[in-house]
Design an enzyme around this catalytic site. Structure first.
Site, PDB file in Angstrom:
ATOM      1  N   ILE A  14       0.838  -1.201   0.000  1.00 58.25           N
ATOM      2  CA  ILE A  14       0.000   0.000   0.000  1.00 58.25           C
ATOM      3  C   ILE A  14       0.881   1.263   0.000  1.00 58.25           C
ATOM      4  CG2 ILE A  14      -1.648   1.335   1.380  1.00 58.25           C
ATOM      5  CD1 ILE A  14      -2.875  -1.289   2.341  1.00 58.25           C
ATOM      6  N   ALA A  83       3.857   2.154   7.596  1.00 57.32           N
ATOM      7  CA  ALA A  83       4.659   0.932   7.793  1.00 57.32           C
ATOM      8  C   ALA A  83       3.986  -0.015   8.782  1.00 57.32           C
ATOM      9  CB  ALA A  83       6.044   1.310   8.317  1.00 57.32           C
ATOM     10  N   THR A  86       2.915  -8.042   9.976  1.00 52.73           N
ATOM     11  CA  THR A  86       2.067  -9.020  10.672  1.00 52.73           C
ATOM     12  C   THR A  86       2.951 -10.128  11.231  1.00 52.73           C
ATOM     13  OG1 THR A  86       1.721 -10.170   8.574  1.00 52.73           O
ATOM     14  CG2 THR A  86      -0.032  -8.691   9.291  1.00 52.73           C
ATOM     15  N   TYR A 147      -1.717  -7.490  16.173  1.00 53.29           N
ATOM     16  CA  TYR A 147      -1.951  -6.534  15.075  1.00 53.29           C
ATOM     17  C   TYR A 147      -3.216  -5.696  15.345  1.00 53.29           C
ATOM     18  CZ  TYR A 147      -2.529  -5.193  10.090  1.00 53.29           C
ATOM     19  OH  TYR A 147      -2.675  -4.517   8.900  1.00 53.29           O
ATOM     20  N   GLY A 178      -9.559  -2.551   4.428  1.00 54.63           N
ATOM     21  CA  GLY A 178      -9.858  -3.967   4.640  1.00 54.63           C
ATOM     22  C   GLY A 178      -8.755  -4.790   4.014  1.00 54.63           C
TER      23      GLY A 178
END
Ligand code: CAA
Length: 241
Positions: A14, A83, A86, A147, A178
């Site tokens: 992203i 930034a 996971t 997370y 999402g």
């Protein structure tokens, strides 16, 4: 002079789309990255956007990294805290390394990155901060206690700083994506993605990184000056807040 924007984790996923969209919109962009030199070099070659390597989970590295960006490009007026990592595991299998790695990189980074640019933004009377959170910080997610806790923290941080920045020309907003088709999501086991996640997305597909990037371009624009403390959700209808 073009406004200077830093995008953390700005060379992949992203963040890559955000860096490119901001450049396209006329900003002078610095893309921070944490570890993948090869991807950063490729990104730099393809886009011409300067890349800066430092670890957002370490405060001193953020201070010196931001100082380097400011020496090269000028005062930072836009900060996109993107930034994130996971370390998914069901909680009964989650060790403390997985917990601390995610909290440090995804949540403590907000302090580490924002504190060094905050006073300058206050003095100049202008700033735009966008924190990339996640619907999983709002709805919770199996396998993501670490997370989701960090991403939930984004919202409290966003709203508090929005209040503090309001009279100083600084807006602070969150975006709640999402499931977006990046490496991070593609790392989810295929059967879990197909059986447990995709059926929950009313629009029926993963999002595109560019769809999140366009939200950022809007929120940092002069036109968005009355929008602060808000959450813009881009989840294909999976979670509505
Ligand atoms: N949604 C619903 N159910 C899920 C789930 C999810 N996201 N993840 C796991 N489950 C279910 C599995 O389907 C499985 O159910 P059954 O027992 O009925 O088959 C059960 O939980 C246990 O899962 P696993 O058998 O996979 O257990 P494991 O211990 O081998 O692995 C796990 C657990 C590491 C959590 C793995 O399932 C996993 O990676 N799941 C995905 C978790 C997830 O959604 N991560 C999001 C990553 S993308 C992201 O974070 C970006 C963002 O902001 C949205």
């Amino acid at each position: 002079m073009a406004r200077v924007a830093i995008v953390t984790g700005g060379t992949r996923g992203i963040g890559e789309a955000i860096s490119k969209a901001l450049k396209e919109a006329g900003y002078s962009v610095a893309a921070n990255y944490g570890g993948n030199d090869e991807a950063a070099a490729k990104f730099n070659e393809a886009t011409g956007i300067p890349v800066y390597k430092w670890d957002v989970s370490d405060y001193d590295s953020c201070v010196s990294g931001i100082a380097k960006v400011e020496a090269d490009l000028g005062p930072v007026e836009i900060l996109v805290n993107n930034a994130g990592i996971t370390r998914d595991a069901m909680f009964h299998k989650m060790d403390k390394d997985k917990w601390y790695a995610v909290i440090n990189t995804n949540l403590n980074s907000l302090f580490n990155m924002t504190r060094p640019v905050w006073e300058g933004m206050r003095e100049r009377g202008f700033g735009r901060i966008v924190n990339i959170s996640s619907i999983n910080g709002q709805k919770g997610q199996m396998g993501q206690a670490n997370y989701a806790a960090a991403k939930a923290g984004d919202f409290g941080f966003t709203k508090s700083l929005a209040l503090e920045g309001a009279r100083k020309g600084i807006t602070v907003n969150a975006i709640s994506p999402g499931y977006i088709g990046t490496e991070m999501v593609r790392a989810v086991p295929q059967d879990v993605l197909e059986k447990a996640i995709l059926p929950l997305i009313p629009i029926g597909r993963l999002g595109e990184p560019e769809e999140v990037a366009r939200c950022v371009v809007f929120l940092v624009s002069d036109d968005a000056g009355f929008i602060t403390g808000s959450t813009l959700t881009a989840s294909g209808g999976q979670y509505m807040s």
